[in-house]
Scaffold this motif. Sequence first.
Motif, PDB file in Angstrom:
ATOM      1  N   LEU A 257       0.849  -1.188   0.000  1.00 18.20           N
ATOM      2  CA  LEU A 257       0.000   0.000   0.000  1.00 18.20           C
ATOM      3  C   LEU A 257       0.884   1.237   0.000  1.00 18.20           C
ATOM      4  CD1 LEU A 257      -2.878   1.244   0.358  1.00 18.20           C
ATOM      5  CD2 LEU A 257      -2.468   1.132   2.817  1.00 18.20           C
ATOM      6  N   ILE A 258       0.607   2.144  -0.916  1.00 22.65           N
ATOM      7  CA  ILE A 258       1.291   3.439  -0.970  1.00 22.65           C
ATOM      8  C   ILE A 258       0.209   4.493  -0.820  1.00 22.65           C
ATOM      9  CG2 ILE A 258       2.657   5.020  -2.386  1.00 22.65           C
ATOM     10  CD1 ILE A 258       3.757   2.524  -3.856  1.00 22.65           C
ATOM     11  N   TYR A 259       0.394   5.380   0.153  1.00 19.98           N
ATOM     12  CA  TYR A 259      -0.608   6.424   0.355  1.00 19.98           C
ATOM     13  C   TYR A 259       0.054   7.765   0.623  1.00 19.98           C
ATOM     14  CZ  TYR A 259       0.075   6.514   5.455  1.00 19.98           C
ATOM     15  OH  TYR A 259       0.607   6.660   6.708  1.00 19.98           O
ATOM     16  N   SER A 260      -0.725   8.802   0.441  1.00 18.92           N
ATOM     17  CA  SER A 260      -0.286  10.159   0.735  1.00 18.92           C
ATOM     18  C   SER A 260      -1.492  10.919   1.264  1.00 18.92           C
ATOM     19  CB  SER A 260       0.257  10.831  -0.524  1.00 18.92           C
ATOM     20  OG  SER A 260       0.764  12.112  -0.217  1.00 18.92           O
ATOM     21  N   ILE A 261      -1.284  11.726   2.264  1.00 20.28           N
ATOM     22  CA  ILE A 261      -2.368  12.502   2.849  1.00 20.28           C
ATOM     23  C   ILE A 261      -2.286  13.923   2.314  1.00 20.28           C
ATOM     24  CG2 ILE A 261      -3.339  13.406   4.994  1.00 20.28           C
ATOM     25  CD1 ILE A 261      -2.263  10.855   6.326  1.00 20.28           C
ATOM     26  N   ARG A 262      -3.350  14.313   1.622  1.00 19.19           N
ATOM     27  CA  ARG A 262      -3.470  15.641   1.024  1.00 19.19           C
ATOM     28  C   ARG A 262      -2.256  16.026   0.172  1.00 19.19           C
ATOM     29  NH1 ARG A 262      -5.144  19.114   6.086  1.00 19.19           N
ATOM     30  NH2 ARG A 262      -3.938  20.597   4.909  1.00 19.19           N
ATOM     31  N   PRO A 263      -1.932  15.203  -0.836  1.00 21.46           N
ATOM     32  CA  PRO A 263      -0.792  15.561  -1.692  1.00 21.46           C
ATOM     33  C   PRO A 263      -1.153  16.734  -2.599  1.00 21.46           C
ATOM     34  CG  PRO A 263      -1.900  13.665  -2.583  1.00 21.46           C
ATOM     35  CD  PRO A 263      -2.556  13.962  -1.251  1.00 21.46           C
ATOM     36  N   PRO A 264      -0.177  17.577  -2.912  1.00 23.75           N
ATOM     37  CA  PRO A 264      -0.440  18.646  -3.882  1.00 23.75           C
ATOM     38  C   PRO A 264      -0.848  18.040  -5.220  1.00 23.75           C
ATOM     39  CG  PRO A 264       1.739  18.877  -2.891  1.00 23.75           C
ATOM     40  CD  PRO A 264       1.186  17.567  -2.439  1.00 23.75           C
ATOM     41  N   ARG A 265      -1.662  18.768  -5.971  1.00 22.17           N
ATOM     42  CA  ARG A 265      -2.150  18.262  -7.259  1.00 22.17           C
ATOM     43  C   ARG A 265      -1.037  17.810  -8.196  1.00 22.17           C
ATOM     44  NH1 ARG A 265      -7.366  18.419  -8.672  1.00 22.17           N
ATOM     45  NH2 ARG A 265      -8.600  19.871  -7.489  1.00 22.17           N
ATOM     46  N   ASP A 266       0.065  18.548  -8.224  1.00 25.68           N
ATOM     47  CA  ASP A 266       1.132  18.196  -9.164  1.00 25.68           C
ATOM     48  C   ASP A 266       1.821  16.884  -8.805  1.00 25.68           C
ATOM     49  OD1 ASP A 266       2.265  19.471  -6.929  1.00 25.68           O
ATOM     50  OD2 ASP A 266       3.964  20.223  -8.079  1.00 25.68           O
ATOM     51  N   LEU A 267       1.696  16.418  -7.559  1.00 24.00           N
ATOM     52  CA  LEU A 267       2.309  15.151  -7.173  1.00 24.00           C
ATOM     53  C   LEU A 267       1.382  13.957  -7.366  1.00 24.00           C
ATOM     54  CD1 LEU A 267       4.222  15.907  -3.864  1.00 24.00           C
ATOM     55  CD2 LEU A 267       5.116  15.769  -6.173  1.00 24.00           C
ATOM     56  N   GLN A 268       0.098  14.182  -7.439  1.00 27.08           N
ATOM     57  CA  GLN A 268      -0.866  13.082  -7.482  1.00 27.08           C
ATOM     58  C   GLN A 268      -0.620  12.094  -8.619  1.00 27.08           C
ATOM     59  OE1 GLN A 268      -4.743  14.906  -7.249  1.00 27.08           O
ATOM     60  NE2 GLN A 268      -4.347  15.697  -5.197  1.00 27.08           N
ATOM     61  N   PRO A 269      -0.373  12.558  -9.849  1.00 23.47           N
ATOM     62  CA  PRO A 269      -0.135  11.569 -10.917  1.00 23.47           C
ATOM     63  C   PRO A 269       1.127  10.739 -10.689  1.00 23.47           C
ATOM     64  CG  PRO A 269      -0.367  13.787 -11.845  1.00 23.47           C
ATOM     65  CD  PRO A 269      -0.416  13.909 -10.362  1.00 23.47           C
ATOM     66  N   TYR A 270       2.137  11.337 -10.077  1.00 23.08           N
ATOM     67  CA  TYR A 270       3.387  10.614  -9.843  1.00 23.08           C
ATOM     68  C   TYR A 270       3.207   9.547  -8.761  1.00 23.08           C
ATOM     69  CZ  TYR A 270       5.485  14.161 -12.752  1.00 23.08           C
ATOM     70  OH  TYR A 270       5.786  14.971 -13.812  1.00 23.08           O
ATOM     71  N   ILE A 271       2.438   9.881  -7.739  1.00 28.49           N
ATOM     72  CA  ILE A 271       2.159   8.902  -6.691  1.00 28.49           C
ATOM     73  C   ILE A 271       1.322   7.760  -7.263  1.00 28.49           C
ATOM     74  CG2 ILE A 271       0.998   8.534  -4.472  1.00 28.49           C
ATOM     75  CD1 ILE A 271       1.764  11.505  -3.836  1.00 28.49           C
ATOM     76  N   LEU A 272       0.346   8.094  -8.095  1.00 29.88           N
ATOM     77  CA  LEU A 272      -0.471   7.067  -8.738  1.00 29.88           C
ATOM     78  C   LEU A 272       0.391   6.170  -9.627  1.00 29.88           C
ATOM     79  CD1 LEU A 272      -3.242   5.850  -9.240  1.00 29.88           C
ATOM     80  CD2 LEU A 272      -3.558   7.524 -11.070  1.00 29.88           C
ATOM     81  N   ASP A 273       1.308   6.766 -10.380  1.00 27.04           N
ATOM     82  CA  ASP A 273       2.199   5.962 -11.223  1.00 27.04           C
ATOM     83  C   ASP A 273       3.045   5.010 -10.379  1.00 27.04           C
ATOM     84  OD1 ASP A 273       1.227   7.121 -13.508  1.00 27.04           O
ATOM     85  OD2 ASP A 273       2.943   8.465 -13.811  1.00 27.04           O
ATOM     86  N   LEU A 274       3.563   5.488  -9.238  1.00 29.05           N
ATOM     87  CA  LEU A 274       4.343   4.617  -8.355  1.00 29.05           C
ATOM     88  C   LEU A 274       3.514   3.423  -7.916  1.00 29.05           C
ATOM     89  CD1 LEU A 274       6.243   6.962  -5.890  1.00 29.05           C
ATOM     90  CD2 LEU A 274       7.243   5.288  -7.434  1.00 29.05           C
ATOM     91  N   SER A 275       2.283   3.674  -7.531  1.00 25.66           N
ATOM     92  CA  SER A 275       1.446   2.585  -7.054  1.00 25.66           C
ATOM     93  C   SER A 275       1.124   1.609  -8.182  1.00 25.66           C
ATOM     94  CB  SER A 275       0.164   3.116  -6.404  1.00 25.66           C
ATOM     95  OG  SER A 275      -0.642   3.783  -7.347  1.00 25.66           O
ATOM     96  N   LYS A 276       0.935   2.106  -9.396  1.00 23.10           N
ATOM     97  CA  LYS A 276       0.671   1.217 -10.528  1.00 23.10           C
ATOM     98  C   LYS A 276       1.880   0.350 -10.849  1.00 23.10           C
ATOM     99  CE  LYS A 276      -2.762   4.015 -12.942  1.00 23.10           C
ATOM    100  NZ  LYS A 276      -2.978   4.861 -14.134  1.00 23.10           N
ATOM    101  N   ILE A 277       3.072   0.937 -10.768  1.00 25.20           N
ATOM    102  CA  ILE A 277       4.295   0.172 -11.031  1.00 25.20           C
ATOM    103  C   ILE A 277       4.423  -0.945 -10.012  1.00 25.20           C
ATOM    104  CG2 ILE A 277       6.824   0.261 -10.984  1.00 25.20           C
ATOM    105  CD1 ILE A 277       6.495   3.209 -12.055  1.00 25.20           C
ATOM    106  N   GLU A 278       4.235  -0.627  -8.737  1.00 24.12           N
ATOM    107  CA  GLU A 278       4.389  -1.624  -7.688  1.00 24.12           C
ATOM    108  C   GLU A 278       3.285  -2.670  -7.722  1.00 24.12           C
ATOM    109  OE1 GLU A 278       7.060  -2.236  -5.934  1.00 24.12           O
ATOM    110  OE2 GLU A 278       7.912  -0.580  -7.042  1.00 24.12           O
ATOM    111  N   ALA A 279       2.110  -2.323  -8.242  1.00 21.34           N
ATOM    112  CA  ALA A 279       1.015  -3.283  -8.343  1.00 21.34           C
ATOM    113  C   ALA A 279       1.140  -4.158  -9.583  1.00 21.34           C
ATOM    114  CB  ALA A 279      -0.327  -2.547  -8.365  1.00 21.34           C
ATOM    115  N   GLY A 280       2.145  -3.885 -10.403  1.00 27.13           N
ATOM    116  CA  GLY A 280       2.336  -4.659 -11.610  1.00 27.13           C
ATOM    117  C   GLY A 280       1.400  -4.268 -12.736  1.00 27.13           C
TER     118      GLY A 280
END
Length: 135
Positions: free
Chosen positions: A81-104
Amino acid sequence: MNEDIIFEFIFNHAKNNNYKKIVEVGVGFNYNIAKKLNEFFDVCVVDINRDAIENAKKEGLRGFVDDVFIPKLSIYADADLIYSIRPPRDLQPYILDLSKIEAGQMELINVKTSSHKIVDILKNLFEPTAKDKGL
């Protein structure tokens, strides 16, 4: 932000899915949720701010300095599980990409190429739009 509700949501989701490793991205200086989760799971926190990570370590958390724009993927390896609390908008796609990579769900591959080939690809991609705009 009610930390108890956020903790309960993450805790229940992680417990119900038998998660072990959890990563909080962009922890800043608020370690409360990560500290509570750390009592039950293998939690690490990540931030670009070195001082925030040093303070997190003093609070008993495993912490890593990282830039999610150019992430060190080894930090996120095997994260359930990768999470972020109230991330700035510009970081949201990058955090989502990280989670997709780790989820395969997304695969990164290394390809040998030249800068000339990349320029040609970009030129072919943007040339029609540039011509339409008279550039």
